[in-house]
Write a protein that holds these residues in place. Sequence first.
Motif, PDB file in Angstrom:
ATOM      1  N   VAL A 110     -48.306 -69.985  -2.281  1.00 23.55           N
ATOM      2  CA  VAL A 110     -47.602 -71.021  -1.301  1.00 23.55           C
ATOM      3  C   VAL A 110     -46.385 -70.561  -0.903  1.00 23.55           C
ATOM      4  CG1 VAL A 110     -46.660 -73.258  -1.062  1.00 23.55           C
ATOM      5  CG2 VAL A 110     -48.929 -72.930  -1.943  1.00 23.55           C
ATOM      6  N   PRO A 111     -45.210 -70.276  -1.785  1.00 24.72           N
ATOM      7  CA  PRO A 111     -44.166 -69.569  -1.198  1.00 24.72           C
ATOM      8  C   PRO A 111     -44.136 -68.407  -0.385  1.00 24.72           C
ATOM      9  CG  PRO A 111     -44.040 -70.177  -3.575  1.00 24.72           C
ATOM     10  CD  PRO A 111     -45.496 -70.250  -3.268  1.00 24.72           C
ATOM     11  N   ALA A 112     -45.148 -67.412  -0.894  1.00 22.27           N
ATOM     12  CA  ALA A 112     -45.290 -66.308   0.005  1.00 22.27           C
ATOM     13  C   ALA A 112     -45.853 -66.708   1.308  1.00 22.27           C
ATOM     14  CB  ALA A 112     -46.387 -65.336  -0.713  1.00 22.27           C
ATOM     15  N   LEU A 113     -46.665 -67.523   1.546  1.00 16.54           N
ATOM     16  CA  LEU A 113     -47.201 -68.096   2.678  1.00 16.54           C
ATOM     17  C   LEU A 113     -45.987 -68.603   3.658  1.00 16.54           C
ATOM     18  CD1 LEU A 113     -49.358 -68.566   4.891  1.00 16.54           C
ATOM     19  CD2 LEU A 113     -50.019 -70.694   3.589  1.00 16.54           C
ATOM     20  N   LEU A 162     -51.466 -69.444 -10.793  1.00 18.23           N
ATOM     21  CA  LEU A 162     -50.666 -68.418 -10.271  1.00 18.23           C
ATOM     22  C   LEU A 162     -50.741 -68.244  -8.909  1.00 18.23           C
ATOM     23  CD1 LEU A 162     -51.267 -65.884 -12.937  1.00 18.23           C
ATOM     24  CD2 LEU A 162     -49.304 -67.169 -12.829  1.00 18.23           C
ATOM     25  N   ALA A 163     -51.959 -68.357  -8.328  1.00 17.66           N
ATOM     26  CA  ALA A 163     -52.191 -68.319  -6.838  1.00 17.66           C
ATOM     27  C   ALA A 163     -51.478 -69.525  -5.970  1.00 17.66           C
ATOM     28  CB  ALA A 163     -53.825 -68.425  -6.514  1.00 17.66           C
ATOM     29  N   LEU A 164     -51.527 -70.610  -6.641  1.00 16.76           N
ATOM     30  CA  LEU A 164     -50.607 -71.629  -5.711  1.00 16.76           C
ATOM     31  C   LEU A 164     -49.139 -71.388  -6.258  1.00 16.76           C
ATOM     32  CD1 LEU A 164     -52.540 -74.855  -6.737  1.00 16.76           C
ATOM     33  CD2 LEU A 164     -52.437 -73.811  -4.662  1.00 16.76           C
ATOM     34  N   ALA A 165     -48.763 -70.978  -7.284  1.00 18.14           N
ATOM     35  CA  ALA A 165     -47.392 -70.560  -7.602  1.00 18.14           C
ATOM     36  C   ALA A 165     -46.814 -69.528  -6.862  1.00 18.14           C
ATOM     37  CB  ALA A 165     -47.124 -70.384  -9.154  1.00 18.14           C
ATOM     38  N   PHE A 166     -47.445 -68.595  -6.495  1.00 16.37           N
ATOM     39  CA  PHE A 166     -46.963 -67.430  -5.768  1.00 16.37           C
ATOM     40  C   PHE A 166     -47.392 -67.271  -4.379  1.00 16.37           C
ATOM     41  CE2 PHE A 166     -46.695 -65.882 -10.218  1.00 16.37           C
ATOM     42  CZ  PHE A 166     -45.316 -65.714 -10.151  1.00 16.37           C
ATOM     43  N   PRO A 186     -58.802 -69.562 -18.300  1.00 18.08           N
ATOM     44  CA  PRO A 186     -58.344 -68.034 -17.165  1.00 18.08           C
ATOM     45  C   PRO A 186     -58.656 -68.814 -15.894  1.00 18.08           C
ATOM     46  CG  PRO A 186     -60.381 -67.250 -18.777  1.00 18.08           C
ATOM     47  CD  PRO A 186     -60.147 -68.945 -19.134  1.00 18.08           C
ATOM     48  N   ALA A 187     -59.682 -69.447 -15.250  1.00 14.74           N
ATOM     49  CA  ALA A 187     -59.849 -69.774 -14.064  1.00 14.74           C
ATOM     50  C   ALA A 187     -58.499 -70.736 -13.651  1.00 14.74           C
ATOM     51  CB  ALA A 187     -60.965 -70.644 -14.078  1.00 14.74           C
TER      52      ALA A 187
END
Length: 149
Positions: free
Chosen positions: A30-33, A24-28, A17-18
Amino acid sequence: MPILVGYVEPTSHGADPAAVVVFLALAFGVPALGLVLMATDVRRYLRSLGRALVVVTYAVRPGIPYWARKRRPPCLETLDLELPCTEKQVLAAYRRKVKELHPDKGGSLQKFLQLQRHYEQAMYLARNSSAKGDGERKRRREKATTANR
């Protein structure tokens, strides 16, 4: 069954899970930033584009610039002149102001240099306004002579 050192038995649910959260944090994230940074840059670009359009409108429209129609240019305010003015009037006003602002007469060097810049700008305005006036007078004379024939 032999025991292997460092071997981890796979779990029944399939993924850690970690690791999923990090992925997911990197996948969504970085593009959001990137989207946020791009949006702020686009806003800056659009603001600069607005300023560029103002500059282009000055270059496209012939005649008196908008600031001259609304109020006197700073160079003419400094010399206490009004549009239209001649080169002789600009020179006389400059000489009057030099007597007050020259560093040898107790004036400040900064103000004197500013006065020189304003003098050059005022001479440019006077030359351009007189050249336009001469061209218009010449066109009127030609039109009148052709109408009389």
